[in-house]
Write a protein that holds these residues in place. Structure first.
Motif, PDB file in Angstrom:
ATOM      1  N   UNK A 164      19.372 -56.105  52.232  1.00  0.00           N
ATOM      2  CA  UNK A 164      18.156 -56.893  52.034  1.00  0.00           C
ATOM      3  C   UNK A 164      17.712 -57.524  53.355  1.00  0.00           C
ATOM      4  N   UNK A 165      18.678 -58.014  54.144  1.00  0.00           N
ATOM      5  CA  UNK A 165      18.347 -58.578  55.446  1.00  0.00           C
ATOM      6  C   UNK A 165      17.718 -57.525  56.360  1.00  0.00           C
ATOM      7  N   UNK A 166      18.284 -56.337  56.354  1.00  0.00           N
ATOM      8  CA  UNK A 166      17.699 -55.265  57.156  1.00  0.00           C
ATOM      9  C   UNK A 166      16.297 -54.908  56.694  1.00  0.00           C
ATOM     10  N   UNK A 167      16.077 -54.914  55.363  1.00  0.00           N
ATOM     11  CA  UNK A 167      14.749 -54.622  54.830  1.00  0.00           C
ATOM     12  C   UNK A 167      13.743 -55.673  55.271  1.00  0.00           C
ATOM     13  N   UNK A 168      14.151 -56.945  55.249  1.00  0.00           N
ATOM     14  CA  UNK A 168      13.266 -58.022  55.693  1.00  0.00           C
ATOM     15  C   UNK A 168      12.955 -57.895  57.181  1.00  0.00           C
ATOM     16  N   UNK A 169      13.949 -57.512  57.974  1.00  0.00           N
ATOM     17  CA  UNK A 169      13.715 -57.338  59.414  1.00  0.00           C
ATOM     18  C   UNK A 169      12.746 -56.187  59.680  1.00  0.00           C
ATOM     19  N   UNK A 170      12.877 -55.110  58.907  1.00  0.00           N
ATOM     20  CA  UNK A 170      11.955 -53.982  59.070  1.00  0.00           C
ATOM     21  C   UNK A 170      10.529 -54.404  58.715  1.00  0.00           C
ATOM     22  N   UNK A 171      10.401 -55.172  57.617  1.00  0.00           N
ATOM     23  CA  UNK A 171       9.073 -55.634  57.218  1.00  0.00           C
ATOM     24  C   UNK A 171       8.473 -56.551  58.273  1.00  0.00           C
ATOM     25  N   UNK A 172       9.320 -57.428  58.865  1.00  0.00           N
ATOM     26  CA  UNK A 172       8.823 -58.335  59.898  1.00  0.00           C
ATOM     27  C   UNK A 172       8.431 -57.582  61.165  1.00  0.00           C
ATOM     28  N   UNK A 173       9.107 -56.477  61.434  1.00  0.00           N
ATOM     29  CA  UNK A 173       8.826 -55.706  62.651  1.00  0.00           C
ATOM     30  C   UNK A 173       7.703 -54.701  62.471  1.00  0.00           C
ATOM     31  N   UNK A 174       7.275 -54.491  61.230  1.00  0.00           N
ATOM     32  CA  UNK A 174       6.295 -53.441  60.970  1.00  0.00           C
ATOM     33  C   UNK A 174       4.976 -53.705  61.687  1.00  0.00           C
ATOM     34  N   UNK A 175       4.497 -54.964  61.646  1.00  0.00           N
ATOM     35  CA  UNK A 175       3.226 -55.284  62.309  1.00  0.00           C
ATOM     36  C   UNK A 175       3.331 -55.069  63.812  1.00  0.00           C
ATOM     37  N   UNK A 176       4.460 -55.485  64.387  1.00  0.00           N
ATOM     38  CA  UNK A 176       4.644 -55.320  65.828  1.00  0.00           C
ATOM     39  C   UNK A 176       4.691 -53.840  66.197  1.00  0.00           C
ATOM     40  N   UNK A 177       5.455 -53.056  65.428  1.00  0.00           N
ATOM     41  CA  UNK A 177       5.567 -51.630  65.724  1.00  0.00           C
ATOM     42  C   UNK A 177       4.222 -50.924  65.551  1.00  0.00           C
ATOM     43  N   UNK A 178       3.454 -51.341  64.547  1.00  0.00           N
ATOM     44  CA  UNK A 178       2.132 -50.749  64.349  1.00  0.00           C
ATOM     45  C   UNK A 178       1.228 -51.043  65.534  1.00  0.00           C
ATOM     46  N   UNK A 179       1.252 -52.290  65.995  1.00  0.00           N
ATOM     47  CA  UNK A 179       0.435 -52.660  67.154  1.00  0.00           C
ATOM     48  C   UNK A 179       0.841 -51.868  68.389  1.00  0.00           C
ATOM     49  N   UNK A 180       2.152 -51.753  68.598  1.00  0.00           N
ATOM     50  CA  UNK A 180       2.640 -50.989  69.749  1.00  0.00           C
ATOM     51  C   UNK A 180       2.201 -49.525  69.650  1.00  0.00           C
ATOM     52  N   UNK A 181       2.304 -48.959  68.449  1.00  0.00           N
ATOM     53  CA  UNK A 181       1.886 -47.569  68.269  1.00  0.00           C
ATOM     54  C   UNK A 181       0.403 -47.373  68.543  1.00  0.00           C
ATOM     55  N   UNK A 182      -0.423 -48.315  68.075  1.00  0.00           N
ATOM     56  CA  UNK A 182      -1.864 -48.212  68.318  1.00  0.00           C
ATOM     57  C   UNK A 182      -2.165 -48.295  69.811  1.00  0.00           C
ATOM     58  N   UNK A 183      -1.509 -49.245  70.483  1.00  0.00           N
ATOM     59  CA  UNK A 183      -1.760 -49.425  71.909  1.00  0.00           C
ATOM     60  C   UNK A 183      -1.357 -48.185  72.694  1.00  0.00           C
ATOM     61  N   UNK A 184      -0.193 -47.640  72.400  1.00  0.00           N
ATOM     62  CA  UNK A 184       0.264 -46.465  73.146  1.00  0.00           C
ATOM     63  C   UNK A 184      -0.611 -45.244  72.865  1.00  0.00           C
ATOM     64  N   UNK A 185      -1.058 -45.085  71.624  1.00  0.00           N
ATOM     65  CA  UNK A 185      -1.924 -43.950  71.314  1.00  0.00           C
ATOM     66  C   UNK A 185      -3.234 -44.035  72.090  1.00  0.00           C
ATOM     67  N   UNK A 186      -3.792 -45.237  72.202  1.00  0.00           N
ATOM     68  CA  UNK A 186      -5.016 -45.395  72.985  1.00  0.00           C
ATOM     69  C   UNK A 186      -4.740 -45.300  74.485  1.00  0.00           C
ATOM     70  N   UNK A 187      -3.584 -45.810  74.906  1.00  0.00           N
ATOM     71  CA  UNK A 187      -3.263 -45.817  76.328  1.00  0.00           C
ATOM     72  C   UNK A 187      -3.124 -44.404  76.876  1.00  0.00           C
ATOM     73  N   UNK A 188      -2.404 -43.543  76.166  1.00  0.00           N
ATOM     74  CA  UNK A 188      -2.193 -42.179  76.642  1.00  0.00           C
ATOM     75  C   UNK A 188      -3.514 -41.416  76.750  1.00  0.00           C
ATOM     76  N   UNK A 189      -4.370 -41.577  75.730  1.00  0.00           N
ATOM     77  CA  UNK A 189      -5.658 -40.879  75.781  1.00  0.00           C
ATOM     78  C   UNK A 189      -6.566 -41.478  76.850  1.00  0.00           C
TER      79      UNK A 189
END
Length: 499
Positions: free
Chosen positions: A204-229
């Protein structure tokens, strides 16, 4: 029927894993109670935790493997099939994606024909493109082809169908083995001294950590996708022209002027006008509702204000184009026939049109959030001000608003970000002309509308005219990030006075 075959094995596999998970839960719970001689007090954890542990070990690894399999298998099959299609098989008007689409349709048609009994499995593997019944057989099974079926496409479709069938059966076997292996490990570990509760709580703790990190990982993914292009764009187009030029004139045939400054000017100009409309009205509405209005007025007025937030932006755009724009033309245009007798505005689309309507759209964002922030100010601060002899208005100006200022800044920041990212109101209300002009009665455009324009239609992601959309998006992201940093500085500066 072919689509059913593609979906059904996965669906049945998921149902089977869920059933096995439920069985593992019941079995583990019963095994724990049996090991304790029916006395749950002898167990390290409650019996339910043993069941949860078994369910986790059964379902989670199996579903993880399933997701990875579903992501990887189509890519592997497509790469293997593409190698069978020579370059000369792709006509000038076609592309690899179009040919692959035909390959998949032919493969599904062969599968459908086999399932319907119109074709044997051996015939589906050995069928030749020279057979006169191939196209009719596929057409009878609802297969529409984008190009003629040649030997390469048919051979690729046969291999595609074979690999897909093999992959499905292999997927079922592997995931079933993983689920059964997880259940076996969990049941074997189910003893009196096993710390099942600790295992479940770690999960459950790991699940909560994944949920908390999801927004950060999404932002990082968006930034890198735009950065490479964006990097690819700047390899094809000079950055000096993009950041320092004053002309926006894309030409997909070459010789394009792709400067962001006219678009940035229009974006900021329209957003500032919108904030000049939304912030005073929204803030005053919030002060009235929270400090002056009685319960009946508040219960009626606040929902009516928040209805504005639920109106689609395309409706606001039509309102700007059909109502606000013509009104401004009557007011500032048409020469002697106009209301003011001036001829400053030639068309209904302008910066002022979009800014006014966008400001109306932003009112509920400012008023609702500001109202909640003002209501969150402790009543003791108001009582202390009244006790010192301050009037109601003085208490609001000198106590309530300064205490609520960090939250109000956050509400204004949200409204600003919403204004900068708006598209439909700008398309219909401001026009599509990229220019740098101080006149709010002229038509202009913004970054978001140009992003949509550059990515609309048949796009070639190897040309600067298309890749510029990613550079625009990255610049817009940096702009909003700067607004967030500025708001954070203001919030911290004023919060120190009250903590």
């Amino acid at each position: 029927m072919g689509n059913f075959l593609n979906v059904a094995p996965t669906t049945l596999l998921v149902i089977g894993v869920l059933m096995l998970t439920a069985l593992a839960y019941v079995t583990a719970r019963r095994r724990a109670m049996t090991a304790a001689g029916g006395d749950a007090r002898k167990l390290h954890s409650l019996p339910g935790y043993y069941g949860y542990n078994a369910a986790m070990l059964t379902a989670i690894p199996a579903f993880f493997v399933l997701v990875i399999w579903l992501l990887v298998q189509p890519m592997l099959i497509q790469n293997a099939v593409i190698e069978m299609i020579p370059q000369d098989a792709i006509s000038d008007g076609s592309s690899v994606n179009l040919v692959m689409s035909d390959v998949r349709r032919v493969a599904n048609g062969l599968t459908t024909a086999v399932d319907a009994g119109a074709l044997s499995a051996d015939a589906a593997r050995d069928i030749s493109v020279t057979d006169t019944d191939v196209r009719g057989l596929l057409a009878d099974n609802g297969v529409a082809l984008g190009s003629d079926v040649n030997a390469d496409v048919l051979a690729a479709a046969q291999r595609y169908r074979s690999m897909q069938t093999t992959g499905q059966w292999l997927m079922i076997a592997v995931i079933a083995a993983v689920a059964l292996g997880g259940a076996f490990v969990a049941l074997r570990a189910t003893t009196v001294d096993f710390r099942a509760r600790n295992m479940v709580e770690r999960f459950v703790l790991g699940l909560l950590m994944i949920a908390a990190s999801l927004a950060i990982l999404t932002t990082v993914g968006i930034v890198f996708s735009m950065l490479f292009e964006s990097i690819n764009f700047f390899k094809l187009h000079p950055w000096q022209d993009f950041f320092l030029g004053d002309t926006w004139a894309p030409n997909f045939r070459g010789d394009s002027d792709l400067s962001i400054l006219p678009l940035l000017w229009g974006t900021l100009y329209i957003s500032i006008i919108a904030l000049f409309v939304a912030v005073p009205i929204g803030l005053f509405a919030a002060i009235y509702l929270s400090e002056y209005a009685n319960n009946k007025v508040r219960a009626l007025a606040k929902p009516l204000l928040e209805i504005l937030a639920g109106i689609p932006t395309i409706v606001y755009g039509l309102f700007a184009l059909l109502t606000v724009g013509p009104f401004l033309v009557d007011l500032f245009g048409r020469g002697e026939d106009g209301i003011l007798g001036v001829d400053w505005m030639s068309g209904a689309t302008s910066v002022l049109t979009a800014g006014l309507v966008m400001g109306i759209m932003l009112i509920p964002f400012v008023s609702s959030l500001s109202d909640d922030i003002i209501n969150a100010v402790p009543q003791s601060m108001r009582d202390g001000s009244f006790g010192l002899g301050a009037t109601h208005s003085e208490t609001i100006r000198q106590v309530v608003l300064p205490a609520a200022l960090p939250g109000i800044v956050g509400a204004i920041l949200l409204a600003a970000s919403r204004a900068i990212g708006e598209t439909m109101i700008v398309v219909l209300g401001a026009g599509a002309i990229a220019r740098i002009s101080p006149n709010p009665l002229e038509a202009m455009t913004t970054i978001t509308t140009r992003i949509v324009s550059q990515l609309t239609g048949d796009t070639d992601f190897a040309s600067p005219e298309t890749l510029v959309a990613f550079a625009l998006g990255l610049t817009l992201f940096v702009l909003t990030l700067g607004l967030n940093v500025l708001a954070l500085y203001i919030v911290r500066k004023y919060r120190e006075q009250y903590e």
